[in-house]
Design a protein around this motif. Structure first.
Motif, PDB file in Angstrom:
ATOM      1  N   ALA A 238      13.704   4.946   7.175  1.00  0.00           N
ATOM      2  CA  ALA A 238      14.148   3.934   8.127  1.00  0.00           C
ATOM      3  C   ALA A 238      13.107   2.828   8.244  1.00  0.00           C
ATOM      4  O   ALA A 238      11.950   3.085   8.592  1.00  0.00           O
ATOM      5  N   GLY A 239      13.509   1.609   7.926  1.00  0.00           N
ATOM      6  CA  GLY A 239      12.607   0.473   8.047  1.00  0.00           C
ATOM      7  C   GLY A 239      11.616   0.307   6.920  1.00  0.00           C
ATOM      8  O   GLY A 239      10.652  -0.447   7.058  1.00  0.00           O
ATOM      9  N   GLN A 240      11.826   1.009   5.795  1.00  0.00           N
ATOM     10  CA  GLN A 240      10.888   0.985   4.649  1.00  0.00           C
ATOM     11  C   GLN A 240       9.435   0.940   5.121  1.00  0.00           C
ATOM     12  O   GLN A 240       8.680   0.024   4.852  1.00  0.00           O
ATOM     13  N   VAL A 241       9.050   2.019   5.811  1.00  0.00           N
ATOM     14  CA  VAL A 241       7.709   2.157   6.377  1.00  0.00           C
ATOM     15  C   VAL A 241       6.820   2.910   5.391  1.00  0.00           C
ATOM     16  O   VAL A 241       7.211   3.944   4.851  1.00  0.00           O
ATOM     17  N   VAL A 242       5.634   2.381   5.154  1.00  0.00           N
ATOM     18  CA  VAL A 242       4.688   3.040   4.246  1.00  0.00           C
ATOM     19  C   VAL A 242       4.190   4.331   4.886  1.00  0.00           C
ATOM     20  O   VAL A 242       3.594   4.321   5.970  1.00  0.00           O
ATOM     21  N   THR A 243       4.452   5.446   4.223  1.00  0.00           N
ATOM     22  CA  THR A 243       4.009   6.764   4.659  1.00  0.00           C
ATOM     23  C   THR A 243       3.357   7.467   3.472  1.00  0.00           C
ATOM     24  O   THR A 243       3.552   7.046   2.322  1.00  0.00           O
ATOM     25  N   PRO A 244       2.620   8.552   3.712  1.00  0.00           N
ATOM     26  CA  PRO A 244       2.051   9.287   2.568  1.00  0.00           C
ATOM     27  C   PRO A 244       3.111   9.765   1.579  1.00  0.00           C
ATOM     28  O   PRO A 244       2.888   9.702   0.367  1.00  0.00           O
ATOM     29  N   SER A 245       4.250  10.222   2.068  1.00  0.00           N
ATOM     30  CA  SER A 245       5.287  10.694   1.149  1.00  0.00           C
ATOM     31  C   SER A 245       5.864   9.545   0.335  1.00  0.00           C
ATOM     32  O   SER A 245       6.151   9.695  -0.866  1.00  0.00           O
TER      33      SER A 245
ATOM     34  N   ARG B  94      11.001 -10.026   8.141  1.00  0.00           N
ATOM     35  CA  ARG B  94      10.279 -10.633   7.026  1.00  0.00           C
ATOM     36  C   ARG B  94       8.787 -10.334   7.117  1.00  0.00           C
ATOM     37  O   ARG B  94       8.147 -10.029   6.104  1.00  0.00           O
ATOM     38  N   GLU B  95       8.222 -10.419   8.311  1.00  0.00           N
ATOM     39  CA  GLU B  95       6.800 -10.108   8.477  1.00  0.00           C
ATOM     40  C   GLU B  95       6.521  -8.650   8.131  1.00  0.00           C
ATOM     41  O   GLU B  95       5.528  -8.332   7.460  1.00  0.00           O
ATOM     42  N   HIS B  96       7.410  -7.765   8.575  1.00  0.00           N
ATOM     43  CA  HIS B  96       7.220  -6.351   8.263  1.00  0.00           C
ATOM     44  C   HIS B  96       7.373  -6.088   6.766  1.00  0.00           C
ATOM     45  O   HIS B  96       6.644  -5.259   6.195  1.00  0.00           O
ATOM     46  N   LEU B  97       8.302  -6.769   6.116  1.00  0.00           N
ATOM     47  CA  LEU B  97       8.444  -6.622   4.666  1.00  0.00           C
ATOM     48  C   LEU B  97       7.138  -6.966   3.970  1.00  0.00           C
ATOM     49  O   LEU B  97       6.674  -6.234   3.079  1.00  0.00           O
ATOM     50  N   ARG B  98       6.526  -8.068   4.360  1.00  0.00           N
ATOM     51  CA  ARG B  98       5.261  -8.472   3.736  1.00  0.00           C
ATOM     52  C   ARG B  98       4.160  -7.461   4.043  1.00  0.00           C
ATOM     53  O   ARG B  98       3.329  -7.160   3.176  1.00  0.00           O
ATOM     54  N   ASN B  99       4.154  -6.924   5.255  1.00  0.00           N
ATOM     55  CA  ASN B  99       3.179  -5.888   5.597  1.00  0.00           C
ATOM     56  C   ASN B  99       3.383  -4.642   4.738  1.00  0.00           C
ATOM     57  O   ASN B  99       2.411  -3.982   4.335  1.00  0.00           O
ATOM     58  N   THR B 100       4.636  -4.313   4.463  1.00  0.00           N
ATOM     59  CA  THR B 100       4.928  -3.142   3.647  1.00  0.00           C
ATOM     60  C   THR B 100       4.421  -3.336   2.220  1.00  0.00           C
ATOM     61  O   THR B 100       3.804  -2.432   1.633  1.00  0.00           O
ATOM     62  N   VAL B 101       4.679  -4.499   1.655  1.00  0.00           N
ATOM     63  CA  VAL B 101       4.223  -4.769   0.293  1.00  0.00           C
ATOM     64  C   VAL B 101       2.696  -4.690   0.205  1.00  0.00           C
ATOM     65  O   VAL B 101       2.145  -4.028  -0.690  1.00  0.00           O
TER      66      VAL B 101
END
Length: 213
Positions: free
Chosen positions: A76-83, A164-171
């Motif tokens: 959910a939300g393409q959140v960076v996690t260890p998995s 959009r800000e979160h997308l950039r943070n994810t990348v």
């Protein structure tokens, strides 16, 4: 199609697939019995897609590709996690994908939850949901121009800007969080495209690129 091998070739092929999907003329390639049989003992995906779990975000359909073409990681939300990082490192290090697409979308429930969570009267979220939403909060606060701890009027925060800000943070989080991924980008064998999917039009729009495409 001849299998693309570089980040640029792969991105061009996927954009062509999305154009077919958007135009209502998908080819549904590589989805027959022969393809299924050929993949029984091996895989060599074209791309790794890290996207939101939203049911409207089916990568194989959006990019008009087939079985074995997309190594898909979702939460959910393409959140960076260890998995998520571990799964993407598997795609890069063992399956040798030349491209990672981070796929966000409009009307994201996780983004909306992150915005609403910062209101003064926000009810507590279930703990596992809260853990995902918390990763999106920095984008909320940046867009709102709010200091840590400040109450936010959630109705006045633009969810599109937050997404959009979160997308950039994810990348950037993928690059900062994985030496394997950052090394592959530096070597020119991998690129990351951060893109937004428009639910109504079906269009994938490029937002941020790291690497050479």
């Amino acid at each position: 199609m001849d299998r693309p091998t570089t980040p640029a070739e792969t991105w061009r092929e996927l954009r062509r697939g999305n154009e077919r999907f958007t135009a209502g003329a998908p080819e549904h390639p590589r989805q027959d019995i022969d393809r299924r049989t050929a993949l029984a003992n091996t895989q060599a995906p074209l791309v790794a897609v890290f996207g939101c779990s939203d049911s409207r975000l089916a990568a194989e359909i959006i990019f008009d590709v087939g079985l074995g073409d997309a190594f898909v990681v979702r939460n959910a939300g393409q959140v960076v996690t260890p998995s998520a990082l571990g799964s993407l490192e598997y795609a890069v290090g063992l399956l040798n994908v030349p491209l990672i697409i981070v796929l966000a979308h409009d009307q994201c429930g996780a983004v909306r939850a992150a915005i609403d969570s910062q209101a003064a009267d926000a009810p507590p979220l279930p703990p596992h949901i809260a853990g995902l939403v918390e990763a999106i909060v920095p984008a909320v606060r940046k867009v709102a121009g709010a200091d840590d701890g400040a109450v936010i009027e959630s109705a006045h925060v633009d969810a599109g800007f937050v997404g959009r800000e979160h997308l950039r943070n994810t990348v950037t989080g993928l690059v900062d969080g994985s030496e394997m991924i950052s090394d592959a980008i530096a070597a020119g064998t991998l690129a990351i495209v951060g893109a937004n999917y428009r639910l109504f039009e079906g269009r994938v729009e490029t937002d941020i690129v790291i690497g050479r495409i």
